[in-house]
Scaffold this active site. Sequence first.
Site, PDB file in Angstrom:
ATOM      1  N   ARG A 172      45.953  37.943  36.302  1.00  0.00           N
ATOM      2  CA  ARG A 172      45.010  37.975  37.445  1.00  0.00           C
ATOM      3  C   ARG A 172      43.642  37.439  37.028  1.00  0.00           C
ATOM      4  NH1 ARG A 172      49.234  38.681  38.747  1.00  0.00           N
ATOM      5  NH2 ARG A 172      50.170  40.268  40.072  1.00  0.00           N
ATOM      6  N   SER A 246      46.657  44.933  46.149  1.00  0.00           N
ATOM      7  CA  SER A 246      46.352  45.800  44.997  1.00  0.00           C
ATOM      8  C   SER A 246      44.852  45.822  44.756  1.00  0.00           C
ATOM      9  CB  SER A 246      47.028  45.266  43.732  1.00  0.00           C
ATOM     10  OG  SER A 246      48.397  45.121  43.962  1.00  0.00           O
ATOM     11  N   GLU A 342      40.615  44.391  41.114  1.00  0.00           N
ATOM     12  CA  GLU A 342      41.188  43.039  41.192  1.00  0.00           C
ATOM     13  C   GLU A 342      40.362  42.139  42.126  1.00  0.00           C
ATOM     14  OE1 GLU A 342      45.637  42.709  41.372  1.00  0.00           O
ATOM     15  OE2 GLU A 342      45.159  41.406  43.054  1.00  0.00           O
TER      16      GLU A 342
HETATM   17  C1  LIG Z   1      48.453  42.592  51.731  1.00  0.00           C
HETATM   18  C2  LIG Z   1      48.004  41.824  50.506  1.00  0.00           C
HETATM   19  C3  LIG Z   1      48.900  41.592  49.485  1.00  0.00           C
HETATM   20  C4  LIG Z   1      48.502  40.878  48.346  1.00  0.00           C
HETATM   21  N1  LIG Z   1      49.424  40.670  47.357  1.00  0.00           N
HETATM   22  C5  LIG Z   1      49.076  39.968  46.249  1.00  0.00           C
HETATM   23  C6  LIG Z   1      50.042  39.735  45.215  1.00  0.00           C
HETATM   24  O1  LIG Z   1      51.204  40.126  45.301  1.00  0.00           O
HETATM   25  N2  LIG Z   1      49.639  39.055  44.115  1.00  0.00           N
HETATM   26  C7  LIG Z   1      48.360  38.569  43.981  1.00  0.00           C
HETATM   27  O2  LIG Z   1      48.072  37.941  42.947  1.00  0.00           O
HETATM   28  N3  LIG Z   1      47.441  38.763  44.946  1.00  0.00           N
HETATM   29  C8  LIG Z   1      47.763  39.448  46.079  1.00  0.00           C
HETATM   30  N4  LIG Z   1      46.827  39.672  47.064  1.00  0.00           N
HETATM   31  C9  LIG Z   1      45.454  39.177  46.883  1.00  0.00           C
HETATM   32  C10 LIG Z   1      45.166  37.818  47.594  1.00  0.00           C
HETATM   33  O3  LIG Z   1      46.104  37.561  48.587  1.00  0.00           O
HETATM   34  C11 LIG Z   1      45.160  36.656  46.601  1.00  0.00           C
HETATM   35  O4  LIG Z   1      44.211  36.884  45.584  1.00  0.00           O
HETATM   36  C12 LIG Z   1      44.837  35.330  47.284  1.00  0.00           C
HETATM   37  O5  LIG Z   1      45.029  34.265  46.383  1.00  0.00           O
HETATM   38  C13 LIG Z   1      43.419  35.268  47.842  1.00  0.00           C
HETATM   39  O6  LIG Z   1      43.318  34.105  48.650  1.00  0.00           O
HETATM   40  P1  LIG Z   1      42.120  33.880  49.648  1.00  0.00           P
HETATM   41  O7  LIG Z   1      42.186  32.477  50.133  1.00  0.00           O
HETATM   42  O8  LIG Z   1      42.148  34.930  50.705  1.00  0.00           O
HETATM   43  O9  LIG Z   1      40.866  34.053  48.686  1.00  0.00           O
HETATM   44  P2  LIG Z   1      39.456  34.722  49.014  1.00  0.00           P
HETATM   45  O10 LIG Z   1      39.639  36.188  49.181  1.00  0.00           O
HETATM   46  O11 LIG Z   1      38.773  33.981  50.093  1.00  0.00           O
HETATM   47  O12 LIG Z   1      38.683  34.457  47.624  1.00  0.00           O
HETATM   48  C14 LIG Z   1      39.109  35.104  46.439  1.00  0.00           C
HETATM   49  C15 LIG Z   1      38.308  34.529  45.268  1.00  0.00           C
HETATM   50  O13 LIG Z   1      38.650  33.152  45.082  1.00  0.00           O
HETATM   51  C16 LIG Z   1      37.514  32.324  45.214  1.00  0.00           C
HETATM   52  N5  LIG Z   1      37.975  31.106  45.926  1.00  0.00           N
HETATM   53  C17 LIG Z   1      38.660  31.064  47.093  1.00  0.00           C
HETATM   54  N6  LIG Z   1      38.971  29.794  47.404  1.00  0.00           N
HETATM   55  C18 LIG Z   1      38.470  29.017  46.411  1.00  0.00           C
HETATM   56  C19 LIG Z   1      38.456  27.613  46.162  1.00  0.00           C
HETATM   57  N7  LIG Z   1      39.050  26.750  46.984  1.00  0.00           N
HETATM   58  N8  LIG Z   1      37.817  27.162  45.054  1.00  0.00           N
HETATM   59  C20 LIG Z   1      37.213  28.027  44.192  1.00  0.00           C
HETATM   60  N9  LIG Z   1      37.205  29.360  44.360  1.00  0.00           N
HETATM   61  C21 LIG Z   1      37.822  29.859  45.463  1.00  0.00           C
HETATM   62  C22 LIG Z   1      36.505  33.133  45.997  1.00  0.00           C
HETATM   63  O14 LIG Z   1      35.186  32.717  45.698  1.00  0.00           O
HETATM   64  C23 LIG Z   1      36.795  34.525  45.501  1.00  0.00           C
HETATM   65  O15 LIG Z   1      36.164  34.711  44.262  1.00  0.00           O
HETATM   66  C24 LIG Z   1      47.184  40.378  48.227  1.00  0.00           C
HETATM   67  C25 LIG Z   1      46.275  40.592  49.276  1.00  0.00           C
HETATM   68  C26 LIG Z   1      46.672  41.300  50.407  1.00  0.00           C
HETATM   69  C27 LIG Z   1      45.698  41.486  51.540  1.00  0.00           C
END
Ligand SMILES: Cc1cc2nc3c(=O)[nH]c(=O)nc-3n(C[C@H](O)[C@H](O)[C@H](O)COP(=O)(O)OP(=O)(O)OC[C@H]3O[C@@H](n4cnc5c(N)ncnc54)[C@H](O)[C@@H]3O)c2cc1C
Length: 346
Positions: A172, A246, A342
């Site tokens: 992670r 998580s 996380e």
């Molecule tokens: C119900 C649920 C289940 C989940 N299950 C998992 C799982 O099984 N495994 C897991 O690893 N995660 C899980 N997650 C966490 C999440 O889905 C992931 O971390 C996902 O990759 C976040 O994507 P996002 O576009 O929403 O990022 P955001 O929440 O918008 O951003 C997260 C981080 O990434 C950075 N970021 C976003 N986009 C970019 C970009 N293009 N360039 C540079 N930095 C960027 C942001 O600045 C921030 O620091 C879960 C979340 C939820 C709500």
Amino acid sequence: MQGIAIPDLPIEKGVNLRTLNAFGLPAVAHTLVRVRSDAELRRLVDHPDLGRAPKFVLGGGSNVVFTRDPQAVIVKVEVTGRRLVEQRDDAWIVEVGAGEPWHDTVAWTLEQGWPGLENLALIPGSVGAAPVQNIGAYGVELKDRFESLDVVDLVTGRSATLGPDACRFGYRDSVFKRALAGKSVITRVRMRLPRPWEPVLGYLELERKVQETGNAAPDAATVFDWICAIRRAKLPDPAVIGNVGSFFKNPVVSAEQCRDIIDRDPEIVHYPMPDGSVKLAAGWLIDACGWKGKTIGRAGVYEKQALVLVNRGGASGAEVVTLARAIQESVYGRFGIRLEPEPVVV
Ligand SMILES: Cc1cc2nc3c(=O)[nH]c(=O)nc-3n(C[C@H](O)[C@H](O)[C@H](O)COP(=O)(O)OP(=O)(O)OC[C@H]3O[C@@H](n4cnc5c(N)ncnc54)[C@H](O)[C@@H]3O)c2cc1C
């Protein structure tokens, strides 16, 4: 909300972020810019007012906890597009825009006949955020399917392509959570989908599915369906109950530390790692401290999975952080282990 007319660089003021984060937390962005290409990012870097301002990159908001109105300019990444860039004997290489939804991309690769991402189905968020925390689930991490990615530097506006070593993927974790946090925007990700494909089934809940169905050689579509069913049964849908999945990483301890804990709590759920260390199930530790189903203010611990904190309705980021700290303190008090959050706390 008021728009300012700069061609092709839509700048929005006073944007409510509640619907742009999966926890549904209240926050307002003083400035939000939607970027759809490297060229637009360069225009933002060169912008007379916004160019030098601190930036926060936002994808789908599913791993962010807003505790206040962000001071930074929000850069919402909306680069789209999906294509096959190379067909090798040992892999399909696909390139996907950072703004594409992750789960839809997994489904798309399967429809095209390029399996390999099915264990990562139903993870919310965007493709661009997947490398940031090296998303992982059910025995597969992004790094296992990663080829390279494109970034734009938020200071110089220069584009670069980074391979796996430069991304420094960990559990992670990656360089984008550390040295490059807030400094680069990922615009495209290329993934390597192995040929021939083999299912990854060495995870307890998948082994159970094999036993239940009697299907020891499932195809990728079946694994995808199994993963979706397993996840829907235990994780809340952010569209219904605000959450970021998580909330804490699974702590990794030495074998000796683990033995000490097992002596006191023989039931502890733990996974030996190849380097001799041991990963402990954070959800088990939290549950053992009696947190499952508990609430502080309007933030709570999900009834079906203690690792997930939820918005019980109208919670603020401060309430979520108060609950998270209380959990950290009780886990430390009982097990001597510090749980690390996380999601990114803003
Ligand atoms: C119900 C649920 C289940 C989940 N299950 C998992 C799982 O099984 N495994 C897991 O690893 N995660 C899980 N997650 C966490 C999440 O889905 C992931 O971390 C996902 O990759 C976040 O994507 P996002 O576009 O929403 O990022 P955001 O929440 O918008 O951003 C997260 C981080 O990434 C950075 N970021 C976003 N986009 C970019 C970009 N293009 N360039 C540079 N930095 C960027 C942001 O600045 C921030 O620091 C879960 C979340 C939820 C709500």
